[in-house]
Scaffold this motif. Structure first.
Motif, PDB file in Angstrom:
ATOM      1  N   LEU A 235      10.512  15.605   2.104  1.00  0.00           N
ATOM      2  CA  LEU A 235       9.457  15.068   1.526  1.00  0.00           C
ATOM      3  C   LEU A 235       9.094  14.607   3.066  1.00  0.00           C
ATOM      4  O   LEU A 235       7.861  14.557   3.319  1.00  0.00           O
ATOM      5  CB  LEU A 235       9.089  14.086   0.149  1.00  0.00           C
ATOM      6  CG  LEU A 235       9.447  15.140  -1.292  1.00  0.00           C
ATOM      7  CD1 LEU A 235       9.178  13.773  -1.713  1.00  0.00           C
ATOM      8  CD2 LEU A 235       7.908  15.981  -1.024  1.00  0.00           C
ATOM      9  N   SER A 236       9.360  13.752   3.386  1.00  0.00           N
ATOM     10  CA  SER A 236       8.949  12.588   4.840  1.00  0.00           C
ATOM     11  C   SER A 236       8.669  13.898   5.813  1.00  0.00           C
ATOM     12  O   SER A 236       8.293  13.969   6.058  1.00  0.00           O
ATOM     13  CB  SER A 236      10.424  11.879   5.197  1.00  0.00           C
ATOM     14  OG  SER A 236      11.519  12.190   5.909  1.00  0.00           O
ATOM     15  N   TRP A 237       9.863  15.120   6.028  1.00  0.00           N
ATOM     16  CA  TRP A 237       9.428  15.982   6.744  1.00  0.00           C
ATOM     17  C   TRP A 237       7.655  16.698   6.030  1.00  0.00           C
ATOM     18  O   TRP A 237       7.063  17.311   7.631  1.00  0.00           O
ATOM     19  CB  TRP A 237      10.830  16.590   6.708  1.00  0.00           C
ATOM     20  CG  TRP A 237      10.481  17.824   7.993  1.00  0.00           C
ATOM     21  CD1 TRP A 237      10.793  18.667   9.387  1.00  0.00           C
ATOM     22  CD2 TRP A 237       9.942  19.263   8.031  1.00  0.00           C
ATOM     23  NE1 TRP A 237      10.358  19.224   9.274  1.00  0.00           N
ATOM     24  CE2 TRP A 237      10.087  19.924   8.641  1.00  0.00           C
ATOM     25  CE3 TRP A 237       9.839  20.054   6.272  1.00  0.00           C
ATOM     26  CZ2 TRP A 237      10.015  21.567   8.773  1.00  0.00           C
ATOM     27  CZ3 TRP A 237       8.862  21.517   6.486  1.00  0.00           C
ATOM     28  CH2 TRP A 237       9.303  21.992   7.568  1.00  0.00           C
ATOM     29  N   VAL A 238       7.670  16.799   5.256  1.00  0.00           N
ATOM     30  CA  VAL A 238       6.672  17.945   4.236  1.00  0.00           C
ATOM     31  C   VAL A 238       5.563  17.358   4.847  1.00  0.00           C
ATOM     32  O   VAL A 238       4.466  17.622   5.220  1.00  0.00           O
ATOM     33  CB  VAL A 238       7.118  18.409   3.094  1.00  0.00           C
ATOM     34  CG1 VAL A 238       5.728  18.381   2.428  1.00  0.00           C
ATOM     35  CG2 VAL A 238       8.539  19.165   2.463  1.00  0.00           C
ATOM     36  N   VAL A 239       5.500  15.437   4.499  1.00  0.00           N
ATOM     37  CA  VAL A 239       4.119  15.079   4.487  1.00  0.00           C
ATOM     38  C   VAL A 239       3.899  15.300   6.290  1.00  0.00           C
ATOM     39  O   VAL A 239       3.335  13.980   6.350  1.00  0.00           O
ATOM     40  CB  VAL A 239       4.390  13.516   3.639  1.00  0.00           C
ATOM     41  CG1 VAL A 239       4.418  13.788   2.282  1.00  0.00           C
ATOM     42  CG2 VAL A 239       5.172  12.737   4.462  1.00  0.00           C
ATOM     43  N   ARG A 240       4.915  14.986   7.290  1.00  0.00           N
ATOM     44  CA  ARG A 240       4.246  14.897   8.772  1.00  0.00           C
ATOM     45  C   ARG A 240       4.068  15.687   9.246  1.00  0.00           C
ATOM     46  O   ARG A 240       2.105  15.751   9.047  1.00  0.00           O
ATOM     47  CB  ARG A 240       5.259  15.349   9.190  1.00  0.00           C
ATOM     48  CG  ARG A 240       6.668  13.825   9.493  1.00  0.00           C
ATOM     49  CD  ARG A 240       7.707  14.513  10.536  1.00  0.00           C
ATOM     50  NE  ARG A 240       8.578  13.774  10.105  1.00  0.00           N
ATOM     51  CZ  ARG A 240       9.759  13.603  10.698  1.00  0.00           C
ATOM     52  NH1 ARG A 240      10.045  14.953  11.659  1.00  0.00           N
ATOM     53  NH2 ARG A 240      10.915  12.899  10.782  1.00  0.00           N
ATOM     54  N   ARG A 241       2.981  16.797   8.177  1.00  0.00           N
ATOM     55  CA  ARG A 241       2.367  18.447   8.165  1.00  0.00           C
ATOM     56  C   ARG A 241       1.118  18.354   7.053  1.00  0.00           C
ATOM     57  O   ARG A 241      -0.149  18.770   7.136  1.00  0.00           O
ATOM     58  CB  ARG A 241       3.020  19.468   8.369  1.00  0.00           C
ATOM     59  CG  ARG A 241       3.894  19.360   9.447  1.00  0.00           C
ATOM     60  CD  ARG A 241       5.098  21.288   8.946  1.00  0.00           C
ATOM     61  NE  ARG A 241       5.943  20.442  10.269  1.00  0.00           N
ATOM     62  CZ  ARG A 241       7.043  20.115  10.565  1.00  0.00           C
ATOM     63  NH1 ARG A 241       7.224  18.827   9.574  1.00  0.00           N
ATOM     64  NH2 ARG A 241       7.454  19.959  11.906  1.00  0.00           N
ATOM     65  N   ARG A 242       1.422  17.122   6.264  1.00  0.00           N
ATOM     66  CA  ARG A 242       0.326  17.407   4.808  1.00  0.00           C
ATOM     67  C   ARG A 242       0.514  15.927   4.372  1.00  0.00           C
ATOM     68  O   ARG A 242       0.722  15.080   4.422  1.00  0.00           O
ATOM     69  CB  ARG A 242       0.112  18.595   3.663  1.00  0.00           C
ATOM     70  CG  ARG A 242       0.843  19.786   3.890  1.00  0.00           C
ATOM     71  CD  ARG A 242       1.312  20.507   3.139  1.00  0.00           C
ATOM     72  NE  ARG A 242       0.451  20.549   2.114  1.00  0.00           N
ATOM     73  CZ  ARG A 242      -0.180  21.012   1.565  1.00  0.00           C
ATOM     74  NH1 ARG A 242      -0.573  21.873   2.578  1.00  0.00           N
ATOM     75  NH2 ARG A 242      -1.469  21.255   0.628  1.00  0.00           N
ATOM     76  N   GLU A 243      -0.981  15.946   3.909  1.00  0.00           N
ATOM     77  CA  GLU A 243      -0.815  14.562   3.083  1.00  0.00           C
ATOM     78  C   GLU A 243       0.438  14.199   1.833  1.00  0.00           C
ATOM     79  O   GLU A 243       0.899  15.166   1.569  1.00  0.00           O
ATOM     80  CB  GLU A 243      -2.630  14.253   2.127  1.00  0.00           C
ATOM     81  CG  GLU A 243      -3.013  15.498   1.477  1.00  0.00           C
ATOM     82  CD  GLU A 243      -2.507  16.109  -0.017  1.00  0.00           C
ATOM     83  OE1 GLU A 243      -1.379  14.746  -0.431  1.00  0.00           O
ATOM     84  OE2 GLU A 243      -2.489  16.756  -0.494  1.00  0.00           O
ATOM     85  N   PRO A 244      -0.148  13.211   1.419  1.00  0.00           N
ATOM     86  CA  PRO A 244       1.948  12.818   0.518  1.00  0.00           C
ATOM     87  C   PRO A 244       1.529  12.967  -0.593  1.00  0.00           C
ATOM     88  O   PRO A 244       2.792  13.875  -1.386  1.00  0.00           O
ATOM     89  CB  PRO A 244       2.269  11.568   1.044  1.00  0.00           C
ATOM     90  CG  PRO A 244       1.181  10.500   1.246  1.00  0.00           C
ATOM     91  CD  PRO A 244       0.040  11.774   1.875  1.00  0.00           C
ATOM     92  N   PHE A 245       0.020  13.520  -1.009  1.00  0.00           N
ATOM     93  CA  PHE A 245      -0.346  13.836  -2.345  1.00  0.00           C
ATOM     94  C   PHE A 245       0.790  14.648  -4.083  1.00  0.00           C
ATOM     95  O   PHE A 245       1.502  15.057  -4.604  1.00  0.00           O
ATOM     96  CB  PHE A 245      -1.630  13.022  -3.391  1.00  0.00           C
ATOM     97  CG  PHE A 245      -1.358  12.337  -3.413  1.00  0.00           C
ATOM     98  CD1 PHE A 245      -2.291  10.536  -4.098  1.00  0.00           C
ATOM     99  CD2 PHE A 245      -2.142  11.642  -1.689  1.00  0.00           C
ATOM    100  CE1 PHE A 245      -2.523   9.686  -3.579  1.00  0.00           C
ATOM    101  CE2 PHE A 245      -2.712  10.292  -1.144  1.00  0.00           C
ATOM    102  CZ  PHE A 245      -2.645   8.970  -2.299  1.00  0.00           C
TER     103      PHE A 245
ATOM    104  N   LEU B 196      10.718   7.435  -4.241  1.00  0.00           N
ATOM    105  CA  LEU B 196      10.717   6.925  -3.420  1.00  0.00           C
ATOM    106  C   LEU B 196       9.329   6.686  -2.011  1.00  0.00           C
ATOM    107  O   LEU B 196       9.220   6.185  -0.966  1.00  0.00           O
ATOM    108  CB  LEU B 196      11.995   7.233  -1.887  1.00  0.00           C
ATOM    109  CG  LEU B 196      13.435   7.030  -3.461  1.00  0.00           C
ATOM    110  CD1 LEU B 196      14.432   7.705  -2.470  1.00  0.00           C
ATOM    111  CD2 LEU B 196      13.647   5.679  -3.512  1.00  0.00           C
ATOM    112  N   THR B 197       8.708   7.707  -2.226  1.00  0.00           N
ATOM    113  CA  THR B 197       7.375   7.866  -1.779  1.00  0.00           C
ATOM    114  C   THR B 197       6.277   6.999  -2.172  1.00  0.00           C
ATOM    115  O   THR B 197       5.205   6.590  -1.273  1.00  0.00           O
ATOM    116  CB  THR B 197       6.968   9.410  -1.676  1.00  0.00           C
ATOM    117  OG1 THR B 197       6.178   9.764  -3.301  1.00  0.00           O
ATOM    118  CG2 THR B 197       7.602  10.677  -1.341  1.00  0.00           C
ATOM    119  N   PHE B 198       5.994   6.394  -2.969  1.00  0.00           N
ATOM    120  CA  PHE B 198       5.133   5.585  -3.600  1.00  0.00           C
ATOM    121  C   PHE B 198       4.758   4.527  -2.688  1.00  0.00           C
ATOM    122  O   PHE B 198       3.698   4.876  -2.717  1.00  0.00           O
ATOM    123  CB  PHE B 198       6.005   4.919  -5.191  1.00  0.00           C
ATOM    124  CG  PHE B 198       5.738   5.858  -5.789  1.00  0.00           C
ATOM    125  CD1 PHE B 198       4.487   6.851  -6.446  1.00  0.00           C
ATOM    126  CD2 PHE B 198       6.695   5.350  -7.186  1.00  0.00           C
ATOM    127  CE1 PHE B 198       4.669   7.633  -7.372  1.00  0.00           C
ATOM    128  CE2 PHE B 198       6.328   6.828  -7.780  1.00  0.00           C
ATOM    129  CZ  PHE B 198       5.168   7.501  -8.646  1.00  0.00           C
TER     130      PHE B 198
END
Length: 417
Positions: free
Chosen positions: A268-278, A321-323
């Motif tokens: 998820l940390s890799w994904v949210v480098r390119r998108r917002e996390p929600f 863990l992203t909260f």
């Protein structure tokens, strides 16, 4: 681009990651030594449960109190105090000779353990560029379960030889030793005085500027997801054992869940480098809900079960863990630590409620397929909370569009920033 700010952000993130690891170890260390303490101090299960509860209550209060303190007095001073309390009170547990003494020490120490995450989340977020903020905060918080896994392995190797006291001695010493890099390497960046004055403590300031609806939606999602994970981590070994899995192998269930959580959070940390996390996190919870519902059908089906536990850990526990990262996006600098503190306190409350609900359902012999379907529905509620926080947060005064140098809203119309 000048490399020095990037290097500084990486160094600060590394220090905060180490703090998160120690916090994870210190928070969960009692689980590692509970059988030895119960035997050595002649503590029955009910009294031991009260010791666990005292520590968890301390972390909830610490999370709520540390956020406003960090917003008013500074992130770094608050973190130093939290680490000092954690270290000194954890070391003092070595001298405990009864359940009431241990409960009191764990409660006060819990104030420090719960108080460490809000300032480190705010420090990590504010040392990163807006584009890197979410991914770096996620990477920082992966230290929490990793600290539990590594600390558990070290504890298992040492406690049978040196006694239960060695585990508390290690945890307290690590926390106090961490004061050195925190003092020397973390910059004393502060929120402007005017911002601190208006947002340092009151819940109304945290929820101002249109943040109430997305914050409550997020907190409902946090509570639901932590109830599920609290139940799974606490009772998976027991459920496996009563369904024919040998105790030593059943204990691996919780380990597999945590390893999956680390892998899922990294993804998820890799994904949210390119998108917002929600939206990625909401999608992860939907996947976790489906997998959790199916898990009840696989209990006792050999190695397939452990593969499913890994996936549940990756999608569900990894998502939660992203909260801290999501809360760091939701709340602006003036109330960021307070917002993260409330988010984590609600999460810790869920981790207390989950085992209680699970224990009651198991005591009433609820069928496993129904029990895991119920858990899956809670995971869907978590997904809904995160998704609604994204939708309702578009018009609010969010961190990314109200801080210096940032022009994009939290969630743009196309979902990117």
């Amino acid at each position: 681009m000048n490399a020095r700010p990037t290097e500084r952000a990486a160094l600060v993130t590394l220090v905060c990651f180490a703090v998160s690891m120690i916090d994870g170890f210190d928070t969960l260390m009692l689980s590692f030594v509970a059988p030895l303490i119960s035997h050595a101090l002649q503590i029955d299960h009910a009294s031991l449960g009260r010791v666990f509860g005292a520590g968890f209550i301390g972390t909830v209060i610490g999370s709520i109190a540390a956020g406003p303190a960090a917003d008013r007095f500074g992130r770094k001073p608050t973190l130093v105090v939290a680490l000092a309390i954690t270290g000194l009170l954890t070391l003092a547990c070595v001298l405990a000779s009864s359940a009431p003494q241990l409960a009191l020490l764990r409660f006060i120490g819990g104030l420090g353990m719960g108080g460490a995450i809000p300032p480190v989340a705010a420090i990590t977020a504010e040392c990163a560029s807006p584009r890197q903020r979410s991914s770096l905060v996620i990477l920082m918080f992966i230290g929490f379960p990793l600290g539990a896994v590594v600390g558990g392995a070290i504890s298992a190797a040492l406690m049978t030889r040196f006694g239960w006291q060695i585990v508390f001695a290690m945890g307290g010493s690590f926390a106090l030793a961490m004061l050195i890099p925190v003092v020397w390497l973390i910059p004393a960046r502060e929120v402007p005085f005017a911002s601190r004055a208006q947002g340092h403590a009151k819940l109304g300031a945290i929820l101002a500027a249109g943040r109430a609806a997305p914050a409550f939606a997020l907190w409902c999602g946090v509570l639901a997801s932590m109830i599920v994970s609290g139940f799974l981590v606490s009772f998976i070994p027991t459920i496996l054992n009563i369904n024919g899995v040998p105790p030593a192998r059943a204990a691996l269930g919780a380990v597999v869940l945590n390893v999956g959580a680390i892998v899922g959070a990294l993804a998820l940390s890799w994904v949210v480098r390119r998108r917002e996390p929600f939206r990625p996190v909401a999608a992860s919870f939907v996947g976790g809900a489906l997998l959790t519902g199916a898990l009840g059908l696989l209990i006792g089906v050999g190695d397939t079960l452990f593969g499913m536990l890994f996936l549940v850990g990756a999608f569900l526990v990894g998502g939660q863990l992203t909260f801290p990262a999501i809360a760091s996006r939701l709340f602006p600098a003036a109330v960021r630590a307070s917002g993260v503190g409330w988010t984590m306190a609600i999460g810790r409350l869920g981790s207390i409620i989950g085992p209680m609900i699970g224990g009651l359902m198991l005591a009433h012999q609820v069928a496993l397929d129904r029990l895991f379907v119920f858990a899956g529905l809670l995971a869907l509620l978590a997904a809904s909370g995160v998704a609604l926080a994204s939708v309702w947060g578009r018009g609010a005064q969010m961190a990314s569009d109200r801080e210096p140098g940032a022009a994009a809203p939290l969630v743009a119309a196309d979902g990117k920033h």
